[in-house]
Design a protein around this motif. Structure first.
Motif, PDB file in Angstrom:
ATOM      1  N   THR A   1       4.068   5.679  -5.400  1.00  0.00           N
ATOM      2  CA  THR A   1       4.096   5.683  -6.857  1.00  0.00           C
ATOM      3  C   THR A   1       3.138   6.733  -7.411  1.00  0.00           C
ATOM      4  O   THR A   1       3.483   7.483  -8.339  1.00  0.00           O
ATOM      5  CB  THR A   1       3.716   4.286  -7.402  1.00  0.00           C
ATOM      6  N   GLU A   2       1.934   6.800  -6.850  1.00  0.00           N
ATOM      7  CA  GLU A   2       0.961   7.791  -7.306  1.00  0.00           C
ATOM      8  C   GLU A   2       1.426   9.207  -7.000  1.00  0.00           C
ATOM      9  O   GLU A   2       1.207  10.127  -7.797  1.00  0.00           O
ATOM     10  CB  GLU A   2      -0.399   7.526  -6.660  1.00  0.00           C
TER      11      GLU A   2
ATOM     12  N   ARG B   1       0.826  -1.205   0.000  1.00  0.00           N
ATOM     13  CA  ARG B   1       0.000   0.000   0.000  1.00  0.00           C
ATOM     14  C   ARG B   1       0.861   1.255   0.000  1.00  0.00           C
ATOM     15  O   ARG B   1       0.596   2.212  -0.743  1.00  0.00           O
ATOM     16  CB  ARG B   1      -0.914   0.007   1.214  1.00  0.00           C
TER      17      ARG B   1
ATOM     18  N   ALA C   1       2.325   1.739  -3.440  1.00  0.00           N
ATOM     19  CA  ALA C   1       1.325   2.234  -4.391  1.00  0.00           C
ATOM     20  C   ALA C   1       1.061   3.717  -4.180  1.00  0.00           C
ATOM     21  O   ALA C   1       0.952   4.491  -5.140  1.00  0.00           O
ATOM     22  CB  ALA C   1       0.034   1.440  -4.260  1.00  0.00           C
TER      23      ALA C   1
END
Length: 229
Positions: free
Chosen positions: A15-16, A9, A12
């Motif tokens: 990364t965003e 999580r 992610a």
């Protein structure tokens, strides 16, 4: 949540966040992205960013895929609000234009000048074809249901090339139909790029949406949707 789930999580989310900052750089630097500059804005060491994206090209690819999927989803949602092929075509093209006007830098990334030295990987092909395949599907539906008007057949070497595509498109479809569907996509993208990059300045300033509608109805008429005009 397990430790591995937490790590996934966090990765992610990071990364965003990196992609969000990179998109801001598109507005000022175009596709001339720098992982060091992105890292600086995030308050990170550049080596930390490389753990998420191994190179500038890998980050560009992620942004390109996101942009294609975003505009593709917008077009699909707009088309789904209509029941007839002309309505679907006009709705999806207007949705693509509105997406581009909202974020011209993402439009320039995927429909503007090629990025020097960048080679798009195979991963981009599926997202890149969402809009044109949507146009192709509604043209195929109109043809299959007898709602395409006859037009003069196309001739020449390009017609022979398109005949191969036409057989994959739908059995018995004339090459002209494939040519018209491809032309409609190019007409749409060219019209949007022309507006975004200043080609309408001091010629159509008050009702560009109306002018775009006029152009798209012309493209629909070329396809054979005779109620377009």
């Amino acid at each position: 949540m397990s430790a591995s789930g937490v790590r996934a999580r966090v990765r992610a989310e990071m990364t965003e966040e990196i992609k969000t900052v990179a998109r801001r750089h598109l507005a000022t630097d175009g596709a001339n992205l720098s992982l060091r500059a992105v890292a600086r804005d995030l308050g990170m060491a550049s080596s930390a960013v490389y753990r998420y994206f191994a190179s500038r090209d890998e980050l560009l690819t992620a942004l390109i895929i996101d942009a294609y999927n975003s505009v593709g989803e917008r077009a699909e949602q707009a088309a789904a609000t209509k029941t007839d092929e002309l309505g679907k075509f006009l709705a999806l093209t207007h949705a693509v234009r509105e997406w581009a006007l909202t974020d011209p830098h993402q439009w320039a990334l995927i429909y503007g000048s090629p990025v020097p030295g960048y080679q798009a990987p195979q991963d981009t092909v599926g997202p890149a074809t969402r809009v044109i395949l949507l146009i192709a599907s509604l043209v195929e539906s109109a043809y299959r249901n007898g709602r395409i008007a006859e037009r003069a057949p196309v001739t020449g070497r390009y017609a022979e090339e398109l005949a191969v595509v036409a057989e994959q498109f739908t059995a018995g479809a004339p090459p002209r139909l494939v040519a018209a569907a491809m032309s409609a996509f190019l007409h749409m993208s060219g019209a949007i790029s022309g507006e975004l990059f200043g080609q309408l300045n001091k010629s159509v300033d008050e009702d560009r949406r109306g002018f775009f509608e006029f152009q798209m109805r012309g493209a629909a008429y070329l396809i054979g949707l005779t109620d377009a005009l």
